[in-house]
Motif scaffolding. Structure first.
Motif, PDB file in Angstrom:
ATOM      1  N   CYS A  79     -14.371   8.849  -1.058  1.00  0.00           N
ATOM      2  CA  CYS A  79     -13.870   7.767  -0.195  1.00  0.00           C
ATOM      3  C   CYS A  79     -12.341   7.722  -0.248  1.00  0.00           C
ATOM      4  N   PRO A  80     -11.677   8.829   0.102  1.00  0.00           N
ATOM      5  CA  PRO A  80     -10.233   8.947  -0.118  1.00  0.00           C
ATOM      6  C   PRO A  80      -9.425   7.841   0.550  1.00  0.00           C
ATOM      7  N   ARG A  81      -8.487   7.313  -0.216  1.00  0.00           N
ATOM      8  CA  ARG A  81      -7.604   6.241   0.264  1.00  0.00           C
ATOM      9  C   ARG A  81      -6.190   6.743   0.514  1.00  0.00           C
ATOM     10  N   ASP A  82      -5.984   8.066   0.407  1.00  0.00           N
ATOM     11  CA  ASP A  82      -4.660   8.635   0.681  1.00  0.00           C
ATOM     12  C   ASP A  82      -4.514   9.061   2.135  1.00  0.00           C
ATOM     13  N   LEU A  83      -5.534   8.795   2.956  1.00  0.00           N
ATOM     14  CA  LEU A  83      -5.480   9.155   4.371  1.00  0.00           C
ATOM     15  C   LEU A  83      -4.553   8.201   5.111  1.00  0.00           C
ATOM     16  N   ASN A 131     -10.336   5.354  11.129  1.00  0.00           N
ATOM     17  CA  ASN A 131     -10.949   4.594  12.237  1.00  0.00           C
ATOM     18  C   ASN A 131      -9.943   4.227  13.327  1.00  0.00           C
ATOM     19  N   GLY A 132      -9.029   5.132  13.624  1.00  0.00           N
ATOM     20  CA  GLY A 132      -8.080   4.912  14.703  1.00  0.00           C
ATOM     21  C   GLY A 132      -6.960   3.947  14.388  1.00  0.00           C
ATOM     22  N   GLU A 133      -6.815   3.550  13.119  1.00  0.00           N
ATOM     23  CA  GLU A 133      -5.735   2.662  12.700  1.00  0.00           C
ATOM     24  C   GLU A 133      -4.986   3.275  11.526  1.00  0.00           C
ATOM     25  N   GLY A 134      -3.733   2.836  11.350  1.00  0.00           N
ATOM     26  CA  GLY A 134      -2.980   3.272  10.188  1.00  0.00           C
ATOM     27  C   GLY A 134      -3.593   2.719   8.909  1.00  0.00           C
ATOM     28  N   ASN A 135      -3.192   3.300   7.797  1.00  0.00           N
ATOM     29  CA  ASN A 135      -3.642   2.828   6.481  1.00  0.00           C
ATOM     30  C   ASN A 135      -2.440   2.283   5.722  1.00  0.00           C
ATOM     31  N   VAL A 136      -1.635   1.501   6.452  1.00  0.00           N
ATOM     32  CA  VAL A 136      -0.338   1.030   5.966  1.00  0.00           C
ATOM     33  C   VAL A 136      -0.475  -0.157   5.023  1.00  0.00           C
ATOM     34  N   ASP A 196       3.236  11.980  -7.310  1.00  0.00           N
ATOM     35  CA  ASP A 196       3.156  12.882  -6.173  1.00  0.00           C
ATOM     36  C   ASP A 196       4.100  12.373  -5.094  1.00  0.00           C
ATOM     37  N   ALA A 197       5.145  13.134  -4.836  1.00  0.00           N
ATOM     38  CA  ALA A 197       6.185  12.700  -3.912  1.00  0.00           C
ATOM     39  C   ALA A 197       5.725  12.627  -2.470  1.00  0.00           C
ATOM     40  N   ASN A 198       4.532  13.137  -2.182  1.00  0.00           N
ATOM     41  CA  ASN A 198       4.071  13.197  -0.796  1.00  0.00           C
ATOM     42  C   ASN A 198       2.841  12.347  -0.505  1.00  0.00           C
ATOM     43  N   ALA A 199       2.349  11.618  -1.485  1.00  0.00           N
ATOM     44  CA  ALA A 199       1.079  10.918  -1.303  1.00  0.00           C
ATOM     45  C   ALA A 199       1.143   9.491  -1.806  1.00  0.00           C
ATOM     46  N   GLY A 200       0.118   8.736  -1.456  1.00  0.00           N
ATOM     47  CA  GLY A 200      -0.022   7.367  -1.901  1.00  0.00           C
ATOM     48  C   GLY A 200      -1.459   6.919  -1.712  1.00  0.00           C
ATOM     49  N   VAL A 201      -1.710   5.642  -1.959  1.00  0.00           N
ATOM     50  CA  VAL A 201      -3.046   5.077  -1.813  1.00  0.00           C
ATOM     51  C   VAL A 201      -2.950   3.828  -0.952  1.00  0.00           C
TER      52      VAL A 201
END
Length: 436
Positions: A178-182, A186-191, A200-205
């Motif tokens: 159930c990755p949370r780094d996407l 569902n067509g919305e940001g994960n902001v 990790d300089a390129n990823a987050g949750v």
């Protein structure tokens, strides 16, 4: 954890918000595979490969400013999840130049680190499924993975009106962690709730995750390999919230609808240390064929593994762990393994082999990837894990010959930038039709 994923969206029974940018043309490379009806009777098919949406350039609509830089969002364009989908566009990809992805004929090569003009990319996701693989260039700490997930074949294009990109741009990814780094779900940001990674300089949750059933046909480097079904109580893609997602990215690993651990068969972990590796029975210094059979249905389904190398068919090694029988994955094997190792057993709670069989019957999307592990240095695959365990007394903690000090992404990325994995000669068909 997944640094880059490539979907082969026309394999097996796969059919058919995020705005689309216009700065880079999206041109999919073709890759052939074979559909078999009987031994020696196979027909070539042509599919396409597509890079996952999460690793594409995401920029302000009609401009060049990034919507996401490093591991942080542009707070002007992405004030919340909905506004991000409205204001940001994902662009096409230069597959070879930026991502080190080369498709030719029936093979696909994924290069670990590719230095492009604008960035450095790290990594590249009752029947029988067969492929050839070359993992000779994959050291400790890397995972060349080939697996199936129950994501929407169209990338969620029909379900979510704000998703304008769809499968062509690699949207809709999900798996059993159930990755949370996407960046988009569902067509919305994960902001909302996004927390940049501390290592990790390129990823987050983010505040949401994306769940679905996952069948790990192949997770491997030149030292160790595992085949692992991950069942979910909700088979198809679904969005989850925060730590209720469970999996690698959440405080409670077992809180979600999916089984994050799965029921794995790793020959080394099952007591046979001379079966897989360079110079061993399955010699990973050379190319070989991996055969996976799915026999039976529902809870009676069996997942059986063979290898072919040097003209010889090699049966999977049998378990030598006391109280654990066999060389294939069945409900009985999982019952015995979990008891012997003392591992948490959530597979049955999530539908077990019956739900895995249902996911396969529904059709899944093939993912090919190459990645390193910022969470546990890939020790769960190729070393001693957890590190404080003693393989001599703690059954199941020995998973490979790699040192417990190996696999740190900083070391892997600096010492092995040219690491590669090559998948080729993919076939699917009835039992005993694709090899021998």
């Amino acid at each position: 954890m997944y640094r880059s994923l490539v979907f082969a969206a026309s394999l097996l029974s796969v059919a058919r918000g995020q705005l689309v940018g216009t700065e880079q043309t999206e041109t999919h490379s073709g890759m052939t595979w074979q559909s078999c009806t009987a031994k020696g009777s196979c027909t070539s098919k042509t599919g396409k490969v597509v890079i996952d949406a999460n690793w594409r350039w995401l920029h302000v609509k009609g401009g060049y400013n990034n919507c996401y830089t490093g591991n942080e969002w542009n707070t002007t364009a992405c004030k919340d999840n909905k506004s991000c989908a409205t204001n940001c566009a994902m662009d096409g990809a230069d597959y070879k130049g930026t991502y080190g992805i080369t498709a030719s004929g029936n093979s696909l090569q994924l290069k670990f680190i590719t230095k492009g003009s604008y960035s450095t990319n790290i990594g590249s996701r009752n029947s029988e499924f067969t492929f050839d693989v070359d993992v000779s260039g994959l050291p400790c700490g890397l995972n060349g993975a080939l697996y199936f997930v129950s994501m929407d074949a169209d990338g969620g294009l029909k379900k979510y009106s704000t998703n304008k990109a769809g499968a062509k741009y690699g949207t809709g990814y999900c798996d059993a962690q159930c990755p949370r780094d996407l960046k988009f779900i569902n067509g919305e940001g994960n902001v909302e709730g996004w927390a940049p990674s501390v290592n990790d300089a390129n990823a987050g949750v983010g505040g949401h995750g994306s769940c679905c059933a996952e069948m790990d046909i192949w997770e491997a480097n030149s030292v160790s390999t595992a085949v692992t079904p991950h069942s979910c109580s909700t088979i198809e893609q679904s969005r989850c919230n925060g730590d209720d997602c469970g999996g690698t990215y959440s405080a409670d690993r077992y809180a979600g609808v999916c089984d994050p651990d799965g029921c794995d068969f790793n020959s080394y972990r099952m007591g046979v240390k001379d079966f897989y590796g360079k110079g061993k029975t399955v010699d990973t210094s050379k190319k070989f064929t991996v055969v996976t059979q799915f026999i039976g249905t529902c809870n009676a389904m069996e997942i059986k593994r063979f290898y072919v190398q040097g003209g010889k068919t090699i049966a999977n090694s049998a378990s030598t762990i006391p109280g654990v029988d066999g060389n294939s994955i069945t409900t009985k094997f999982c019952d015995q393994q979990k008891a012997a190792f003392g591992d948490k057993y959530t597979s049955k709670d999530k539908g077990g082999m019956a739900n895995m069989a249902k996911a396969l019957a529904n059709g899944m999307v093939l993912v090919m990837s190459l990645w390193d592990d910022y969470y546990s240095n890939m020790l769960w695959l190729d070393s001693r894990y957890p590190r404080d365990k003693n393989p001599d007394t703690d059954l199941g903690s020995g998973r490979g010959d790699c040192e417990t000090t190996s696999g740190a992404p900083a070391d892997v990325e600096s010492q092995h930038p040219d690491a590669t994995v090559i998948y080729s000669n993919i076939k699917s068909g009835p039992l005993n039709s694709t090899f021998g």
